[in-house]
Write a protein that holds these residues in place. Structure first.
Motif, PDB file in Angstrom:
ATOM      1  N   LEU A 126       0.664  -1.124  -0.127  1.00  0.00           N
ATOM      2  CA  LEU A 126       0.212   0.309   0.320  1.00  0.00           C
ATOM      3  C   LEU A 126       0.465   0.938  -0.343  1.00  0.00           C
ATOM      4  O   LEU A 126       0.207   1.977  -0.875  1.00  0.00           O
ATOM      5  CB  LEU A 126      -0.692   0.010   0.782  1.00  0.00           C
ATOM      6  CG  LEU A 126      -2.213  -0.845   0.956  1.00  0.00           C
ATOM      7  CD1 LEU A 126      -2.649  -1.141   2.615  1.00  0.00           C
ATOM      8  CD2 LEU A 126      -3.164  -0.640   0.061  1.00  0.00           C
ATOM      9  N   GLY A 127       1.797   1.512   0.386  1.00  0.00           N
ATOM     10  CA  GLY A 127       2.503   2.313   0.745  1.00  0.00           C
ATOM     11  C   GLY A 127       3.887   2.484  -0.417  1.00  0.00           C
ATOM     12  O   GLY A 127       4.059   3.876  -0.701  1.00  0.00           O
ATOM     13  N   ARG A 128       3.985   2.473  -0.996  1.00  0.00           N
ATOM     14  CA  ARG A 128       4.555   1.290  -2.524  1.00  0.00           C
ATOM     15  C   ARG A 128       4.451   2.524  -3.406  1.00  0.00           C
ATOM     16  O   ARG A 128       4.894   2.786  -4.328  1.00  0.00           O
ATOM     17  CB  ARG A 128       5.067  -0.009  -2.850  1.00  0.00           C
ATOM     18  CG  ARG A 128       6.143  -0.260  -2.254  1.00  0.00           C
ATOM     19  CD  ARG A 128       7.410  -0.204  -2.166  1.00  0.00           C
ATOM     20  NE  ARG A 128       7.640  -1.590  -3.195  1.00  0.00           N
ATOM     21  CZ  ARG A 128       8.556  -0.239  -4.408  1.00  0.00           C
ATOM     22  NH1 ARG A 128       9.802   0.839  -4.282  1.00  0.00           N
ATOM     23  NH2 ARG A 128       9.593  -1.695  -5.136  1.00  0.00           N
ATOM     24  N   CYS A 129       3.030   3.052  -3.603  1.00  0.00           N
ATOM     25  CA  CYS A 129       2.106   3.260  -4.660  1.00  0.00           C
ATOM     26  C   CYS A 129       2.131   5.178  -4.163  1.00  0.00           C
ATOM     27  O   CYS A 129       1.900   5.499  -5.830  1.00  0.00           O
ATOM     28  CB  CYS A 129       0.978   3.031  -4.885  1.00  0.00           C
ATOM     29  SG  CYS A 129      -0.727   3.518  -3.273  1.00  0.00           S
ATOM     30  N   GLU A 188      -3.662   7.484  -0.383  1.00  0.00           N
ATOM     31  CA  GLU A 188      -4.594   6.902  -0.235  1.00  0.00           C
ATOM     32  C   GLU A 188      -4.029   6.092   0.453  1.00  0.00           C
ATOM     33  O   GLU A 188      -4.710   4.679   1.150  1.00  0.00           O
ATOM     34  CB  GLU A 188      -6.172   6.487  -1.561  1.00  0.00           C
ATOM     35  CG  GLU A 188      -6.764   5.621  -1.145  1.00  0.00           C
ATOM     36  CD  GLU A 188      -7.775   5.282  -3.036  1.00  0.00           C
ATOM     37  OE1 GLU A 188      -8.470   4.461  -2.725  1.00  0.00           O
ATOM     38  OE2 GLU A 188      -7.551   6.252  -3.945  1.00  0.00           O
ATOM     39  N   GLY A 189      -2.806   5.307  -0.401  1.00  0.00           N
ATOM     40  CA  GLY A 189      -2.272   3.981  -0.507  1.00  0.00           C
ATOM     41  C   GLY A 189      -2.011   4.086   1.330  1.00  0.00           C
ATOM     42  O   GLY A 189      -1.782   3.472   2.072  1.00  0.00           O
ATOM     43  N   ILE A 190      -1.118   5.126   2.273  1.00  0.00           N
ATOM     44  CA  ILE A 190      -0.663   5.855   3.013  1.00  0.00           C
ATOM     45  C   ILE A 190      -1.896   5.536   3.960  1.00  0.00           C
ATOM     46  O   ILE A 190      -2.059   4.986   5.565  1.00  0.00           O
ATOM     47  CB  ILE A 190      -0.199   7.162   2.969  1.00  0.00           C
ATOM     48  CG1 ILE A 190       1.290   7.081   2.024  1.00  0.00           C
ATOM     49  CG2 ILE A 190       0.073   7.990   4.730  1.00  0.00           C
ATOM     50  CD1 ILE A 190       2.253   6.346   2.310  1.00  0.00           C
ATOM     51  N   SER A 191      -2.850   6.137   3.657  1.00  0.00           N
ATOM     52  CA  SER A 191      -4.046   6.264   4.738  1.00  0.00           C
ATOM     53  C   SER A 191      -4.945   4.898   4.809  1.00  0.00           C
ATOM     54  O   SER A 191      -4.686   4.410   6.064  1.00  0.00           O
ATOM     55  CB  SER A 191      -5.296   6.919   4.089  1.00  0.00           C
ATOM     56  OG  SER A 191      -4.837   8.573   4.072  1.00  0.00           O
ATOM     57  N   LEU A 228      -4.845  -0.257   8.371  1.00  0.00           N
ATOM     58  CA  LEU A 228      -4.443  -1.287   8.926  1.00  0.00           C
ATOM     59  C   LEU A 228      -3.724  -1.505   9.318  1.00  0.00           C
ATOM     60  O   LEU A 228      -3.770  -2.098  10.738  1.00  0.00           O
ATOM     61  CB  LEU A 228      -3.784  -1.868   7.658  1.00  0.00           C
ATOM     62  CG  LEU A 228      -3.608  -3.491   7.300  1.00  0.00           C
ATOM     63  CD1 LEU A 228      -5.061  -4.862   7.336  1.00  0.00           C
ATOM     64  CD2 LEU A 228      -3.090  -3.955   5.881  1.00  0.00           C
ATOM     65  N   ILE A 229      -2.719  -1.010  10.072  1.00  0.00           N
ATOM     66  CA  ILE A 229      -1.602  -0.906  10.986  1.00  0.00           C
ATOM     67  C   ILE A 229      -2.929  -0.535  12.403  1.00  0.00           C
ATOM     68  O   ILE A 229      -2.923  -1.732  13.142  1.00  0.00           O
ATOM     69  CB  ILE A 229      -0.652   0.066  11.012  1.00  0.00           C
ATOM     70  CG1 ILE A 229       0.265  -0.318  10.162  1.00  0.00           C
ATOM     71  CG2 ILE A 229       0.097  -0.024  12.550  1.00  0.00           C
ATOM     72  CD1 ILE A 229       1.327   0.262  10.126  1.00  0.00           C
ATOM     73  N   HIS A 230      -3.444   0.241  12.594  1.00  0.00           N
ATOM     74  CA  HIS A 230      -4.615   0.407  13.715  1.00  0.00           C
ATOM     75  C   HIS A 230      -5.713  -1.016  13.804  1.00  0.00           C
ATOM     76  O   HIS A 230      -5.718  -1.155  14.976  1.00  0.00           O
ATOM     77  CB  HIS A 230      -5.274   1.467  13.437  1.00  0.00           C
ATOM     78  CG  HIS A 230      -6.256   2.201  14.562  1.00  0.00           C
ATOM     79  ND1 HIS A 230      -6.162   2.732  15.644  1.00  0.00           N
ATOM     80  CD2 HIS A 230      -7.629   1.957  14.317  1.00  0.00           C
ATOM     81  CE1 HIS A 230      -6.826   2.619  16.700  1.00  0.00           C
ATOM     82  NE2 HIS A 230      -7.640   2.863  15.900  1.00  0.00           N
ATOM     83  N   HIS A 231      -5.553  -0.967  12.944  1.00  0.00           N
ATOM     84  CA  HIS A 231      -6.235  -2.014  12.202  1.00  0.00           C
ATOM     85  C   HIS A 231      -6.235  -3.597  13.547  1.00  0.00           C
ATOM     86  O   HIS A 231      -6.903  -4.466  14.587  1.00  0.00           O
ATOM     87  CB  HIS A 231      -7.061  -3.123  11.786  1.00  0.00           C
ATOM     88  CG  HIS A 231      -7.671  -3.923  11.899  1.00  0.00           C
ATOM     89  ND1 HIS A 231      -8.900  -3.923  12.272  1.00  0.00           N
ATOM     90  CD2 HIS A 231      -7.300  -4.877  10.923  1.00  0.00           C
ATOM     91  CE1 HIS A 231      -9.307  -5.561  12.299  1.00  0.00           C
ATOM     92  NE2 HIS A 231      -8.222  -6.068  10.983  1.00  0.00           N
ATOM     93  N   LEU A 279       6.212   7.302   4.126  1.00  0.00           N
ATOM     94  CA  LEU A 279       5.736   8.655   4.415  1.00  0.00           C
ATOM     95  C   LEU A 279       6.830   9.208   4.287  1.00  0.00           C
ATOM     96  O   LEU A 279       6.903   9.786   3.713  1.00  0.00           O
ATOM     97  CB  LEU A 279       5.490   9.232   5.684  1.00  0.00           C
ATOM     98  CG  LEU A 279       4.075   8.414   6.791  1.00  0.00           C
ATOM     99  CD1 LEU A 279       4.685   8.332   7.825  1.00  0.00           C
ATOM    100  CD2 LEU A 279       2.838   9.185   6.299  1.00  0.00           C
ATOM    101  N   ALA A 280       7.933   8.452   4.239  1.00  0.00           N
ATOM    102  CA  ALA A 280       9.406   9.378   3.751  1.00  0.00           C
ATOM    103  C   ALA A 280       9.655   9.479   2.283  1.00  0.00           C
ATOM    104  O   ALA A 280       9.709  11.078   1.396  1.00  0.00           O
ATOM    105  CB  ALA A 280      10.653   8.701   3.978  1.00  0.00           C
TER     106      ALA A 280
END
Length: 223
Positions: free
Chosen positions: A161-164, A168-171, A176-179, A204-205
């Motif tokens: 999700l982060g690679r995109c 939207e992917g970051i969120s 998912l982490i919060h879940h 994020l970076a």
């Protein structure tokens, strides 16, 4: 090239179709093998992407993300095929399917020059997340520990999700982490670890958005 990869995928599906048309039909091992074909092809296309990007800037060995998006969609469709054949997925089925979609997203992201790559990478990543949620529901509903998703699978989805490089992917990764932090039904094996948080902070970076530093600091405090 991508044409050869698609030919291999077509050959594997032809074999599976023949098995499905026989009296006995394929078992879960056969479907898992098909998913492993998708996974290996997604990884292979990623290597081709890297080679064409670094060795020949003008290379058009792979001109679009379509083959990789198709691989991810095919991985998801295996579950419908299994349902029609009355074959139940096991842990390997879910793991291979999640890994195949995540690998497709990663391979798409490795070729950033392709038009629309961010959306394609996000679409593939979301499929990995969707399969992971299906696996999770199977575990929570049945109570069968064999379907308990380990944190490694969540890490794959967060990374994909982060690679995109899209908000939207970051969120989605953050949610998912919060879940898995909050859902006590999943057990300790699903709790996020250093890899989970590091994947999110790397995303994020890469985004370089104004709020990235603040969000990364919150993660560090949590760690």
């Amino acid at each position: 090239d991508s044409a050869n990869v698609m030919n291999v995928m077509a050959d594997a599906e032809d074999i599976m179709a023949k098995l499905e048309s026989t009296g006995g039909g394929p078992n879960v091992v056969a479907y898992n093998a098909l998913l492993k074909v998708y996974l290996n092809l997604a990884k292979l296309l990623g290597k081709v992407n890297t080679k064409s990007s670094t060795d020949d800037p003008n290379s058009n060995v792979i001109s679009s993300s379509e083959p990789l998006v198709q691989l991810a969609e095919k991985a998801l469709s295996v579950f419908n095929r299994m349902s029609r054949a009355k074959v139940h997925p096991n842990f390997i089925t879910y793991s291979c399917a999640i890994h195949a979609c995540a690998a497709a997203a990663d391979s798409i992201a490795s070729r950033k020059r392709t038009s629309g790559w961010q959306k394609d990478a996000l679409d593939a990543a979301k499929l990995s997340q969707k399969i992971l949620m299906t696996m999770e529901r199977s575990f929570v509903t049945s109570g069968d520990a064999r379907f308990a998703p380990p944190v490694k699978l969540y890490n794959m989805a967060v990374t994909a999700l982060g690679r995109c490089r899209l908000e939207e992917g970051i969120s989605e990764a953050q949610a998912l982490i919060h879940h898995i932090e909050e859902d006590t039904d999943l057990g300790t094996e699903s709790l996020p670890n250093t890899v989970t948080y590091t994947a999110y902070m790397k995303a994020l970076a890469d985004m370089c958005c104004p709020s990235a530093a603040e969000r990364a600091e919150k993660v560090l405090i949590k760690m």
